[in-house]
Design a protein around this motif. Structure first.
Motif, mmCIF file in Angstrom:
data_model
loop_
_atom_site.group_PDB
_atom_site.id
_atom_site.type_symbol
_atom_site.label_atom_id
_atom_site.label_comp_id
_atom_site.label_asym_id
_atom_site.label_seq_id
_atom_site.Cartn_x
_atom_site.Cartn_y
_atom_site.Cartn_z
ATOM 1 N N MET A 1 0.875 -1.314 -0.053
ATOM 2 C CA MET A 1 -0.004 0.087 -0.034
ATOM 3 C C MET A 1 0.776 1.251 0.216
ATOM 4 O O MET A 1 1.590 1.453 0.757
ATOM 5 C CB MET A 1 -1.060 0.034 1.036
ATOM 6 C CG MET A 1 -1.929 1.211 1.150
ATOM 7 S SD MET A 1 -2.917 1.128 2.555
ATOM 8 C CE MET A 1 -4.049 -0.257 2.089
ATOM 9 N N LYS A 2 0.679 2.038 -0.812
ATOM 10 C CA LYS A 2 1.376 3.391 -1.069
ATOM 11 C C LYS A 2 1.003 4.556 0.069
ATOM 12 O O LYS A 2 -0.011 4.247 0.505
ATOM 13 C CB LYS A 2 1.338 3.980 -2.199
ATOM 14 C CG LYS A 2 1.462 3.056 -3.548
ATOM 15 C CD LYS A 2 1.202 3.756 -4.836
ATOM 16 C CE LYS A 2 1.928 2.749 -5.895
ATOM 17 N NZ LYS A 2 1.482 3.302 -7.362
ATOM 18 N N ASN A 3 2.189 5.180 0.463
ATOM 19 C CA ASN A 3 1.966 6.196 1.477
ATOM 20 C C ASN A 3 0.953 6.957 1.209
ATOM 21 O O ASN A 3 0.092 7.490 2.093
ATOM 22 C CB ASN A 3 3.352 6.923 1.558
ATOM 23 C CG ASN A 3 4.356 6.285 2.418
ATOM 24 O OD1 ASN A 3 4.024 5.377 3.096
ATOM 25 N ND2 ASN A 3 5.411 6.509 1.991
ATOM 26 N N LYS A 4 0.631 7.521 -0.143
ATOM 27 C CA LYS A 4 -0.437 8.428 -0.348
ATOM 28 C C LYS A 4 -1.960 7.900 -0.001
ATOM 29 O O LYS A 4 -2.794 8.854 0.368
ATOM 30 C CB LYS A 4 -0.412 9.058 -1.760
ATOM 31 C CG LYS A 4 -0.628 7.683 -2.882
ATOM 32 C CD LYS A 4 -0.544 8.274 -4.169
ATOM 33 C CE LYS A 4 -0.685 7.186 -5.185
ATOM 34 N NZ LYS A 4 -0.253 7.762 -6.387
ATOM 35 N N ASP A 47 3.610 -11.300 5.317
ATOM 36 C CA ASP A 47 3.289 -11.293 6.819
ATOM 37 C C ASP A 47 3.990 -10.136 7.523
ATOM 38 O O ASP A 47 4.331 -10.175 8.771
ATOM 39 C CB ASP A 47 3.301 -12.466 7.739
ATOM 40 C CG ASP A 47 2.771 -12.722 8.909
ATOM 41 O OD1 ASP A 47 1.551 -11.919 8.911
ATOM 42 O OD2 ASP A 47 3.229 -13.342 9.889
ATOM 43 N N GLY A 48 4.377 -9.088 6.840
ATOM 44 C CA GLY A 48 5.056 -7.994 7.398
ATOM 45 C C GLY A 48 4.781 -6.452 7.002
ATOM 46 O O GLY A 48 5.330 -5.383 7.394
ATOM 47 N N GLY A 49 3.612 -6.449 6.159
ATOM 48 C CA GLY A 49 3.152 -4.973 5.772
ATOM 49 C C GLY A 49 1.740 -4.911 6.011
ATOM 50 O O GLY A 49 1.125 -4.980 7.211
ATOM 51 N N TYR A 218 -7.412 -0.810 7.734
ATOM 52 C CA TYR A 218 -6.378 -1.067 7.132
ATOM 53 C C TYR A 218 -5.073 -0.785 8.041
ATOM 54 O O TYR A 218 -5.166 0.446 8.645
ATOM 55 C CB TYR A 218 -5.953 -0.512 5.859
ATOM 56 C CG TYR A 218 -7.038 -0.427 4.830
ATOM 57 C CD1 TYR A 218 -7.602 -1.930 4.285
ATOM 58 C CD2 TYR A 218 -7.977 0.480 4.485
ATOM 59 C CE1 TYR A 218 -8.466 -2.041 3.573
ATOM 60 C CE2 TYR A 218 -9.121 0.398 3.739
ATOM 61 C CZ TYR A 218 -9.283 -0.934 3.228
ATOM 62 O OH TYR A 218 -10.302 -0.987 2.218
ATOM 63 N N VAL A 219 -4.298 -1.657 8.293
ATOM 64 C CA VAL A 219 -3.135 -1.631 9.195
ATOM 65 C C VAL A 219 -2.024 -1.691 8.674
ATOM 66 O O VAL A 219 -1.693 -3.058 7.968
ATOM 67 C CB VAL A 219 -3.397 -2.123 10.510
ATOM 68 C CG1 VAL A 219 -2.138 -1.938 11.499
ATOM 69 C CG2 VAL A 219 -4.663 -1.885 11.121
ATOM 70 N N PHE A 225 0.775 3.431 9.500
ATOM 71 C CA PHE A 225 -0.386 3.746 8.857
ATOM 72 C C PHE A 225 -1.570 3.060 9.550
ATOM 73 O O PHE A 225 -1.339 1.679 9.478
ATOM 74 C CB PHE A 225 -0.126 3.734 7.474
ATOM 75 C CG PHE A 225 -1.604 3.715 6.614
ATOM 76 C CD1 PHE A 225 -2.557 4.915 6.643
ATOM 77 C CD2 PHE A 225 -1.967 2.681 6.216
ATOM 78 C CE1 PHE A 225 -3.497 4.968 5.900
ATOM 79 C CE2 PHE A 225 -3.362 2.988 5.394
ATOM 80 C CZ PHE A 225 -3.986 3.754 5.470
ATOM 81 N N ALA A 226 -2.669 3.472 9.730
ATOM 82 C CA ALA A 226 -4.156 2.981 9.896
ATOM 83 C C ALA A 226 -5.099 3.719 9.403
ATOM 84 O O ALA A 226 -4.990 4.723 9.501
ATOM 85 C CB ALA A 226 -4.200 2.548 11.498
ATOM 86 N N ASN A 227 -6.153 3.159 8.848
ATOM 87 C CA ASN A 227 -7.370 3.909 8.283
ATOM 88 C C ASN A 227 -8.593 3.006 8.449
ATOM 89 O O ASN A 227 -8.301 1.851 8.391
ATOM 90 C CB ASN A 227 -7.137 4.332 6.832
ATOM 91 C CG ASN A 227 -8.297 5.337 6.610
ATOM 92 O OD1 ASN A 227 -8.767 6.014 7.262
ATOM 93 N ND2 ASN A 227 -8.499 4.989 5.247
#
Length: 354
Positions: A1-4, A47-49, A218-219, A225-227
Motif C-alpha cells: 500500500m502506498k503512502n499516499k 506477513d510484514g506489511g 487497514y493497518v 499507517f492505519a485507516n
C-alpha cells in the motif's frame, strides 16, 4: 500500500449521494443490515506489511449466524465460512490470520459450545441458541485451511495461476499483496455455499434480518499507517418491494443464462448507487501525499464464478470495467476532469478500478 493512501483512501462504494440518518432502502446509510460489504482489502503475503481487519456485530438481543464470503477483485468467490454471534456479540477478524495462516474465527452456537459458553459467551441480555446445521463445522479446527488451500488463495488473490487448478481468479498484480472484497450475509444455517449460488441453494439459507453492522481497518505497521470506515450496510427490503426489471445487490446471480436480465429478485437486497462522490486532498494541502480512490463496482451481469484462462486479462464477460465520467472540484467549486486539468489546478488523484 502506498503512502499516499494514508491521506485519502476513499472507497467510493460507500459514498452514494444523498445519505440519510434513518434507514431508507436504496441509499447508503449506516444502519443494521442483512448484508455487509467490505469493498476492498489488502493483505501482505509476507506477513510484514499491510493487513485488513473487519468486525461483524449483532445489533439484536437475538442470536444470529453470519456467512462470510471472500471474493477476488474480479468477483470470483474463493473462500466462505460461518460466524456465530450471541445477542449483541461482536467478532473481529484479521484477514492475515485467515488467508495467510488459515485460521478461521472461533465461534460456536449453543449446541457446539462445550464446555458451556467457553467459545461464544452469553451475556446477561443476550440470547444463545443452537444451530444444529453447524454440528461438525463449528468451531473450526486450527488451522482450518491446509497448506495446499492457502497456496491456492495466495495465488488466486494476487492474479497468479492456482497451483491446484491452473486457472486465474484476480487481477494480475503479482506483487505479494492479496486483494479482493468481502460480503457477510445473515443466514439461518451453516453451509459451504457461495452467494453466487443463489439459484442452487444459497437463497434458502439467507435471511432478511437487518441485524448486522461492522467496520474495517487497514493497518500497516512498517509505514506507521492505519485507516478505517464502517462496513457498507446493504439492507433487505420487505418481500415485494422490488418489481421485475429493478436491480438488486445479488440480482446478477439470479440471471439464467448469464448476461440476461435477472430472472427473479429473490435476494431482496438493496442495490448500491451508481453516482458517487468523495473528498480528495491535493498536493498543496496540509496532507501532501495526494489521493488514491479505489472504486468498488459489481462484476457485470454475469454468473461466471470460476477461474479463468490465465492467457486472458480477466473474465471475458465484463472485464475490464471503465469509468463513465470523473469530475474534480476544487474548494472554489471549479470543475475539470483529470485529463483536462489546467496548469495551476491541483488534480493529483489516482483512480483504481479492479
Amino acid at each position: 500500500m502506498k503512502n499516499k493512501m494514508a491521506v485519502g483512501l476513499v472507497l467510493a462504494g460507500l459514498l452514494g449521494m444523498g445519505g440519510r440518518a434513518s434507514a431508507v432502502i436504496g441509499t447508503i446509510d449506516y444502519v443494521p443490515a442483512a448484508t455487509l460489504l467490505l469493498p476492498y482489502f489488502e493483505v501482505d503475503v509476507n506477513d510484514g506489511g499491510v493487513n485488513t481487519f473487519f468486525s461483524i456485530n449483532n445489533a439484536s438481543a437475538t442470536a444470529a449466524l453470519a456467512h462470510v464470503t471472500v471474493w477476488s477483485d474480479q468477483s470470483i468467490p474463493v473462500l466462505d465460512f460461518d460466524v456465530y454471534l450471541t445477542g449483541y456479540d461482536v467478532q473481529t477478524i484479521s484477514l492475515n490470520e485467515v488467508l495467510v495462516w488459515g485460521k478461521l474465527p472461533q465461534t460456536a452456537s449453543d449446541g457446539q459450545d462445550n464446555p458451556q459458553d467457553s467459545i461464544s459467551p452469553q451475556g446477561p441480555f443476550s440470547q444463545d441458541i443452537n444451530f444444529a446445521s453447524c454440528n461438525g463445522t463449528l468451531p473450526y479446527t486450527m488451522p482450518a485451511l491446509n497448506a495446499a488451500f492457502r497456496a491456492h488463495l495466495a495465488a488466486a488473490l494476487q492474479g497468479n495461476p492456482s497451483p491446484t487448478f491452473g486457472t486465474c481468479y484476480g487481477s494480475k498484480k503479482n506483487d505479494g499483496i492479496l486483494r479482493g472484497y468481502v460480503t457477510v450475509d445473515s443466514v439461518n444455517s451453516c453451509s459451504v455455499l457461495f452467494p453466487s449460488q443463489m439459484l442452487t441453494g444459497y437463497r434458502s439459507v439467507m435471511t432478511d434480518q437487518n441485524v448486522l453492522w461492522g467496520d474495517y481497518f487497514y493497518v500497516n505497521g512498517p509505514q506507521n499507517f492505519a485507516n478505517g470506515d464502517p462496513m457498507v450496510a446493504i439492507e433487505a427490503a420487505p418481500v415485494g418491494f422490488f418489481t421485475p426489471g429493478q436491480h438488486t445487490f445479488y440480482g446478477r446471480y439470479t440471471a439464467n443464462p448469464p448476461g440476461t436480465p435477472p430472472a427473479t429478485l429473490i435476494d431482496n437486497r438493496e442495490p448500491l448507487p451508481t453516482t458517487m462522490g468523495a473528498r480528495y486532498l491535493g498536493t498543496g494541502s496540509i496532507f501532501n501525499g495526494g489521493t488514491h480512490f479505489v472504486i468498488w463496482r459489481e462484476g457485470g451481469d454475469q454468473t461466471s464464478t470460476t477461474g479463468y484462462n490465465c492467457n486472458l486479462d480477466g473474465p471475458v464477460q465484463w472485464y475490464p470495467l471503465s469509468t463513465r465520467e470523473v469530475l474534480v472540484f476544487d474548494e472554489t467549486e471549479q470543475v475539470v476532469t483529470p485529463e483536462t486539468c489546467p496548469s495551476g489546478f491541483d488534480c493529483n488523484v489516482d483512480i483504481v478500478i479492479p
